[in-house]
Motif scaffolding. Sequence first.
Motif, PDB file in Angstrom:
ATOM      1  N   TYR A 142       8.846  10.425  -5.757  1.00 34.18           N
ATOM      2  CA  TYR A 142      10.232   9.950  -5.792  1.00 34.18           C
ATOM      3  C   TYR A 142      10.825  10.254  -7.174  1.00 34.18           C
ATOM      4  O   TYR A 142      11.003   9.353  -8.002  1.00 34.18           O
ATOM      5  CB  TYR A 142      10.295   8.447  -5.508  1.00 34.18           C
ATOM      6  N   PRO A 143      11.121  11.550  -7.459  1.00 33.17           N
ATOM      7  CA  PRO A 143      11.590  11.945  -8.789  1.00 33.17           C
ATOM      8  C   PRO A 143      12.977  11.413  -9.137  1.00 33.17           C
ATOM      9  O   PRO A 143      13.345  11.404 -10.309  1.00 33.17           O
ATOM     10  CB  PRO A 143      11.592  13.474  -8.717  1.00 33.17           C
ATOM     11  N   LEU A 178       0.849  -1.190   0.000  1.00 36.65           N
ATOM     12  CA  LEU A 178       0.000   0.000   0.000  1.00 36.65           C
ATOM     13  C   LEU A 178       0.886   1.242   0.000  1.00 36.65           C
ATOM     14  O   LEU A 178       1.769   1.380   0.846  1.00 36.65           O
ATOM     15  CB  LEU A 178      -0.907   0.011   1.231  1.00 36.65           C
ATOM     16  N   PHE A 179       0.646   2.144  -0.961  1.00 38.38           N
ATOM     17  CA  PHE A 179       1.351   3.424  -0.970  1.00 38.38           C
ATOM     18  C   PHE A 179       0.412   4.507  -0.458  1.00 38.38           C
ATOM     19  O   PHE A 179      -0.684   4.693  -0.990  1.00 38.38           O
ATOM     20  CB  PHE A 179       1.819   3.798  -2.380  1.00 38.38           C
ATOM     21  N   THR A 180       0.837   5.211   0.593  1.00 40.98           N
ATOM     22  CA  THR A 180       0.056   6.292   1.177  1.00 40.98           C
ATOM     23  C   THR A 180       0.765   7.613   0.905  1.00 40.98           C
ATOM     24  O   THR A 180       1.833   7.869   1.467  1.00 40.98           O
ATOM     25  CB  THR A 180      -0.103   6.100   2.696  1.00 40.98           C
ATOM     26  N   PRO A 181       0.217   8.451   0.006  1.00 37.19           N
ATOM     27  CA  PRO A 181       0.846   9.735  -0.298  1.00 37.19           C
ATOM     28  C   PRO A 181       0.727  10.701   0.883  1.00 37.19           C
ATOM     29  O   PRO A 181      -0.004  10.449   1.841  1.00 37.19           O
ATOM     30  CB  PRO A 181       0.037  10.251  -1.502  1.00 37.19           C
ATOM     31  N   PRO A 206      13.478  -1.537  -0.048  1.00 40.94           N
ATOM     32  CA  PRO A 206      12.745  -2.115  -1.171  1.00 40.94           C
ATOM     33  C   PRO A 206      11.957  -1.087  -1.997  1.00 40.94           C
ATOM     34  O   PRO A 206      11.301  -1.460  -2.967  1.00 40.94           O
ATOM     35  CB  PRO A 206      11.794  -3.082  -0.479  1.00 40.94           C
ATOM     36  N   VAL A 207      11.997   0.212  -1.595  1.00 38.45           N
ATOM     37  CA  VAL A 207      11.213   1.226  -2.311  1.00 38.45           C
ATOM     38  C   VAL A 207      11.602   1.270  -3.786  1.00 38.45           C
ATOM     39  O   VAL A 207      10.744   1.360  -4.674  1.00 38.45           O
ATOM     40  CB  VAL A 207      11.394   2.617  -1.667  1.00 38.45           C
ATOM     41  N   GLN A 256       2.945   7.440 -12.282  1.00 38.37           N
ATOM     42  CA  GLN A 256       3.101   8.894 -12.260  1.00 38.37           C
ATOM     43  C   GLN A 256       3.092   9.418 -10.828  1.00 38.37           C
ATOM     44  O   GLN A 256       3.851  10.337 -10.490  1.00 38.37           O
ATOM     45  CB  GLN A 256       1.988   9.549 -13.081  1.00 38.37           C
ATOM     46  N   LEU A 257       2.243   8.851  -9.992  1.00 34.06           N
ATOM     47  CA  LEU A 257       2.174   9.277  -8.594  1.00 34.06           C
ATOM     48  C   LEU A 257       3.474   8.950  -7.863  1.00 34.06           C
ATOM     49  O   LEU A 257       3.997   9.773  -7.098  1.00 34.06           O
ATOM     50  CB  LEU A 257       0.987   8.598  -7.909  1.00 34.06           C
ATOM     51  N   LEU A 258       4.014   7.758  -8.107  1.00 33.31           N
ATOM     52  CA  LEU A 258       5.269   7.381  -7.467  1.00 33.31           C
ATOM     53  C   LEU A 258       6.416   8.278  -7.928  1.00 33.31           C
ATOM     54  O   LEU A 258       7.267   8.675  -7.125  1.00 33.31           O
ATOM     55  CB  LEU A 258       5.591   5.914  -7.775  1.00 33.31           C
TER      56      LEU A 258
END
Length: 238
Positions: A176-177, A42-45, A185-186, A170-172
């Motif tokens: 994380y540009p 789960l990715f939580t912005p 592990p990201v 796109q969100l990631l």
Amino acid sequence: MAMIAGKTRLIATMALSSLLLACVPTIQTVYLTPQVQGKVVLFTPGESANFSPLSGIAAYYPSAPEAATQSNQQGEFLLEANSTVEASLLMPGHSLNYYPVTVQAETFSYTVLAQASTKMLDLETVKLSSVVVSDELEGKQLLADSGPNALKYCNLNSVKQLRREQAVYQLLKQYYPAPEHLEQPVLSYIKDQQQQTLMWLEYVKRSCNWEDEDGYPRYRDMKDAREYFAELETSLLN
């Protein structure tokens, strides 16, 4: 001279025998899908953007939903391969194919692609991770721009899945540009999401039909779609 001719005939006979034997069908196990070692996170912005494992998420091949498995407390799951016993020709040659895997919870459902051999005479194992965005847990769809009108000639379910994977990636990238500076592990989550989006792009390409009702090519639509595909692929690789 006669000795050389004899050796030549022997080599030719051996080659022909090998070819004929390869054409003889044998009864053996053929794997219809690969084994998948997966992980759902789960990715939580937000200001404290983070990844966390998702447990209790179902994963299954659409052709065998009764064999569904669930992710554990670490978000990991093992989806066993489907197999059959059949007569098979042991001919040389190798190609890759995509095997859709449904990932499902109460509030969302999407598909990931596992890539493996088109015909598997040995068990193949695919490792992949899949990212779920917190909004999706609340039943909200996450979709990127719809693209050109020409995509209506492609499989619309696949186009929608591509838009979903693209939106997650796109969100990631927004958060994380510079992934090359990230630690595991990201970094692996982002790379796997990039790879999923690229595979879905190829999957959509394969589904498109550019012929009209009379069998003539739709050149304008084909051109618009190809330009869109090329632009999207460039953005994913940069």
